[in-house]
Motif scaffolding. Structure first.
Motif, PDB file in Angstrom:
ATOM      1  N   PRO A  24      17.338  -4.818 -49.231  1.00  0.00           N
ATOM      2  CA  PRO A  24      16.980  -4.552 -47.845  1.00  0.00           C
ATOM      3  C   PRO A  24      18.182  -4.014 -47.081  1.00  0.00           C
ATOM      4  CG  PRO A  24      17.237  -6.903 -48.208  1.00  0.00           C
ATOM      5  CD  PRO A  24      17.382  -6.241 -49.543  1.00  0.00           C
ATOM      6  N   THR A  25      17.890  -3.215 -46.072  1.00  0.00           N
ATOM      7  CA  THR A  25      18.948  -2.621 -45.253  1.00  0.00           C
ATOM      8  C   THR A  25      18.609  -2.800 -43.786  1.00  0.00           C
ATOM      9  OG1 THR A  25      19.515  -0.972 -46.925  1.00  0.00           O
ATOM     10  CG2 THR A  25      20.112  -0.456 -44.668  1.00  0.00           C
ATOM     11  N   LEU A  26      19.609  -3.235 -43.042  1.00  0.00           N
ATOM     12  CA  LEU A  26      19.509  -3.267 -41.598  1.00  0.00           C
ATOM     13  C   LEU A  26      20.348  -2.109 -41.089  1.00  0.00           C
ATOM     14  CD1 LEU A  26      18.394  -4.809 -39.157  1.00  0.00           C
ATOM     15  CD2 LEU A  26      20.610  -5.972 -39.047  1.00  0.00           C
ATOM     16  N   ASP A  27      19.674  -1.089 -40.547  1.00  0.00           N
ATOM     17  CA  ASP A  27      20.357   0.117 -40.085  1.00  0.00           C
ATOM     18  C   ASP A  27      20.572   0.050 -38.580  1.00  0.00           C
ATOM     19  OD1 ASP A  27      21.418   2.795 -40.330  1.00  0.00           O
ATOM     20  OD2 ASP A  27      19.594   3.433 -39.299  1.00  0.00           O
ATOM     21  N   ILE A  28      21.831   0.018 -38.181  1.00  0.00           N
ATOM     22  CA  ILE A  28      22.173  -0.058 -36.767  1.00  0.00           C
ATOM     23  C   ILE A  28      22.243   1.360 -36.217  1.00  0.00           C
ATOM     24  CG2 ILE A  28      23.874  -0.851 -35.086  1.00  0.00           C
ATOM     25  CD1 ILE A  28      24.651  -2.980 -37.275  1.00  0.00           C
ATOM     26  N   MET A  29      21.350   1.641 -35.304  1.00  0.00           N
ATOM     27  CA  MET A  29      21.211   2.981 -34.743  1.00  0.00           C
ATOM     28  C   MET A  29      22.309   3.240 -33.711  1.00  0.00           C
ATOM     29  SD  MET A  29      18.826   4.117 -36.444  1.00  0.00           S
ATOM     30  CE  MET A  29      17.485   5.187 -36.083  1.00  0.00           C
ATOM     31  N   THR A  84      16.504 -10.633 -44.457  1.00  0.00           N
ATOM     32  CA  THR A  84      16.857 -11.694 -45.407  1.00  0.00           C
ATOM     33  C   THR A  84      15.700 -12.660 -45.653  1.00  0.00           C
ATOM     34  OG1 THR A  84      17.830 -13.060 -43.647  1.00  0.00           O
ATOM     35  CG2 THR A  84      19.316 -11.578 -44.868  1.00  0.00           C
ATOM     36  N   SER A  85      14.555 -12.387 -45.059  1.00  0.00           N
ATOM     37  CA  SER A  85      13.402 -13.277 -45.254  1.00  0.00           C
ATOM     38  C   SER A  85      12.728 -12.990 -46.597  1.00  0.00           C
ATOM     39  CB  SER A  85      12.389 -13.100 -44.117  1.00  0.00           C
ATOM     40  OG  SER A  85      11.731 -11.860 -44.221  1.00  0.00           O
ATOM     41  N   SER A  86      12.239 -14.035 -47.236  1.00  0.00           N
ATOM     42  CA  SER A  86      11.562 -13.859 -48.523  1.00  0.00           C
ATOM     43  C   SER A  86      10.298 -13.023 -48.361  1.00  0.00           C
ATOM     44  CB  SER A  86      11.245 -15.205 -49.163  1.00  0.00           C
ATOM     45  OG  SER A  86      10.437 -15.975 -48.317  1.00  0.00           O
ATOM     46  N   ARG A  87       9.641 -13.152 -47.225  1.00  0.00           N
ATOM     47  CA  ARG A  87       8.428 -12.366 -46.977  1.00  0.00           C
ATOM     48  C   ARG A  87       8.733 -10.865 -46.994  1.00  0.00           C
ATOM     49  NH1 ARG A  87       4.592 -12.507 -41.623  1.00  0.00           N
ATOM     50  NH2 ARG A  87       2.986 -11.175 -42.498  1.00  0.00           N
ATOM     51  N   PHE A  88       9.804 -10.472 -46.317  1.00  0.00           N
ATOM     52  CA  PHE A  88      10.191  -9.058 -46.297  1.00  0.00           C
ATOM     53  C   PHE A  88      10.553  -8.585 -47.698  1.00  0.00           C
ATOM     54  CE2 PHE A  88      13.319  -5.618 -45.802  1.00  0.00           C
ATOM     55  CZ  PHE A  88      12.609  -4.747 -45.008  1.00  0.00           C
ATOM     56  N   SER A 140       7.155  -8.364 -49.810  1.00  0.00           N
ATOM     57  CA  SER A 140       6.112  -7.423 -49.393  1.00  0.00           C
ATOM     58  C   SER A 140       6.590  -5.981 -49.285  1.00  0.00           C
ATOM     59  CB  SER A 140       5.510  -7.859 -48.058  1.00  0.00           C
ATOM     60  OG  SER A 140       6.457  -7.702 -47.017  1.00  0.00           O
ATOM     61  N   VAL A 141       7.813  -5.782 -48.924  1.00  0.00           N
ATOM     62  CA  VAL A 141       8.271  -4.418 -48.681  1.00  0.00           C
ATOM     63  C   VAL A 141       9.165  -3.890 -49.786  1.00  0.00           C
ATOM     64  CG1 VAL A 141       9.550  -2.938 -47.098  1.00  0.00           C
ATOM     65  CG2 VAL A 141       8.067  -4.696 -46.197  1.00  0.00           C
ATOM     66  N   ILE A 142      10.134  -4.657 -50.183  1.00  0.00           N
ATOM     67  CA  ILE A 142      11.126  -4.173 -51.135  1.00  0.00           C
ATOM     68  C   ILE A 142      10.510  -3.881 -52.497  1.00  0.00           C
ATOM     69  CG2 ILE A 142      13.300  -4.694 -52.303  1.00  0.00           C
ATOM     70  CD1 ILE A 142      13.552  -4.294 -49.288  1.00  0.00           C
ATOM     71  N   GLU A 143       9.809  -4.856 -53.053  1.00  0.00           N
ATOM     72  CA  GLU A 143       9.324  -4.726 -54.419  1.00  0.00           C
ATOM     73  C   GLU A 143       8.112  -3.812 -54.552  1.00  0.00           C
ATOM     74  OE1 GLU A 143       8.744  -8.752 -55.588  1.00  0.00           O
ATOM     75  OE2 GLU A 143      10.895  -9.189 -55.554  1.00  0.00           O
ATOM     76  N   ASN A 144       7.368  -3.615 -53.479  1.00  0.00           N
ATOM     77  CA  ASN A 144       6.103  -2.887 -53.586  1.00  0.00           C
ATOM     78  C   ASN A 144       6.083  -1.539 -52.882  1.00  0.00           C
ATOM     79  OD1 ASN A 144       4.932  -5.074 -55.006  1.00  0.00           O
ATOM     80  ND2 ASN A 144       4.674  -6.143 -53.072  1.00  0.00           N
ATOM     81  N   SER A 145       7.228  -0.975 -52.632  1.00  0.00           N
ATOM     82  CA  SER A 145       7.243   0.300 -51.929  1.00  0.00           C
ATOM     83  C   SER A 145       7.931   1.367 -52.775  1.00  0.00           C
ATOM     84  CB  SER A 145       7.943   0.167 -50.572  1.00  0.00           C
ATOM     85  OG  SER A 145       9.287  -0.203 -50.749  1.00  0.00           O
ATOM     86  N   GLU A 146       7.582   2.598 -52.498  1.00  0.00           N
ATOM     87  CA  GLU A 146       8.165   3.717 -53.230  1.00  0.00           C
ATOM     88  C   GLU A 146       9.382   4.260 -52.495  1.00  0.00           C
ATOM     89  OE1 GLU A 146       5.438   6.743 -54.453  1.00  0.00           O
ATOM     90  OE2 GLU A 146       3.836   5.296 -54.724  1.00  0.00           O
ATOM     91  N   ASN A 147      10.218   4.960 -53.241  1.00  0.00           N
ATOM     92  CA  ASN A 147      11.404   5.586 -52.675  1.00  0.00           C
ATOM     93  C   ASN A 147      11.033   6.997 -52.229  1.00  0.00           C
ATOM     94  OD1 ASN A 147      13.885   6.755 -52.133  1.00  0.00           O
ATOM     95  ND2 ASN A 147      14.906   5.716 -53.832  1.00  0.00           N
ATOM     96  N   ILE A 148      11.061   7.243 -50.931  1.00  0.00           N
ATOM     97  CA  ILE A 148      10.657   8.549 -50.415  1.00  0.00           C
ATOM     98  C   ILE A 148      11.649   9.645 -50.772  1.00  0.00           C
ATOM     99  CG2 ILE A 148       9.328   7.585 -48.517  1.00  0.00           C
ATOM    100  CD1 ILE A 148      11.706   8.273 -46.658  1.00  0.00           C
ATOM    101  N   TYR A 149      12.835   9.262 -51.240  1.00  0.00           N
ATOM    102  CA  TYR A 149      13.851  10.253 -51.564  1.00  0.00           C
ATOM    103  C   TYR A 149      13.835  10.699 -53.022  1.00  0.00           C
ATOM    104  CZ  TYR A 149      15.781   9.716 -46.939  1.00  0.00           C
ATOM    105  OH  TYR A 149      15.937   9.725 -45.583  1.00  0.00           O
ATOM    106  N   GLU A 150      13.004  10.074 -53.842  1.00  0.00           N
ATOM    107  CA  GLU A 150      12.969  10.458 -55.254  1.00  0.00           C
ATOM    108  C   GLU A 150      11.547  10.470 -55.792  1.00  0.00           C
ATOM    109  OE1 GLU A 150      15.343  11.526 -57.300  1.00  0.00           O
ATOM    110  OE2 GLU A 150      16.829  11.348 -55.710  1.00  0.00           O
TER     111      GLU A 150
END
Length: 166
Positions: free
Chosen positions: A97-102, A132-136, A139-149
């Protein structure tokens, strides 16, 4: 893992909101900081980070990791925090996971593992709780695709990473 660079778009090198937010988590996490780049304001950011690390025993500043070690450390980290393009591009390959500070990366397409937040202590703290939540993570990290590849490249990279990690 924390990497924070000056923002050329806004001429902003204010790392204080980030450091304030991180201090709230010093009992839960250790923080490894990498150096800011050499753009104007980078030296000031590095000095503030060094001072933060002196006051927080669980934090360390490492000026130069190099590419290979950077990826290995990122792979071991709970999350990437900061405003580096590495958080946008590389972290999806290692499912971090990444927290991007704008606003440094504003305008870039973001993978689902990236949560953008304003450079405000409260927003950053809330974002750290999210990434850092287990839910995130589930649900998001393991089941999402990489839009850059494309998928084929993702499969190859995952296979290579599985060998590197063992």
């Amino acid at each position: 893992m924390v990497t924070f660079h000056p923002c050329e778009k806004t001429n902003d090198s204010d790392v204080r909101p980030l450091l304030t937010a991180l201090s709230k988590f010093e009992r839960r996490f250790g923080f490894l900081f990498t150096a800011a780049n050499s753009d104007p304001g980078g030296r000031d950011i590095n000095n503030q980070i060094i001072d933060f690390c002196k006051m927080n025993n669980g934090s360390i500043y490492i000026p130069q990791l190099g590419r290979d070690l950077f990826l290995k450390v990122a792979n071991m980290a709970t999350a990437m925090i900061g405003n580096s393009s590495a958080g946008i591009l590389e972290t999806k390959f290692i499912n971090k996971p990444t927290l991007d500070i704008m606003p440094r990366q504003a305008g870039r397409d973001l993978n689902e593992n990236v949560i953008p937040v304003a450079n405000k202590a409260e927003d950053i703290s809330d974002g750290i709780e999210t990434v850092t939540s287990s839910r995130f993570l589930k649900s998001v990290i393991e089941n999402s695709e990489n839009i850059y590849e494309p998928k084929a490249v993702q499969m190859i990279v995952k296979k290579i990473l599985s060998y590197v990690n063992h």
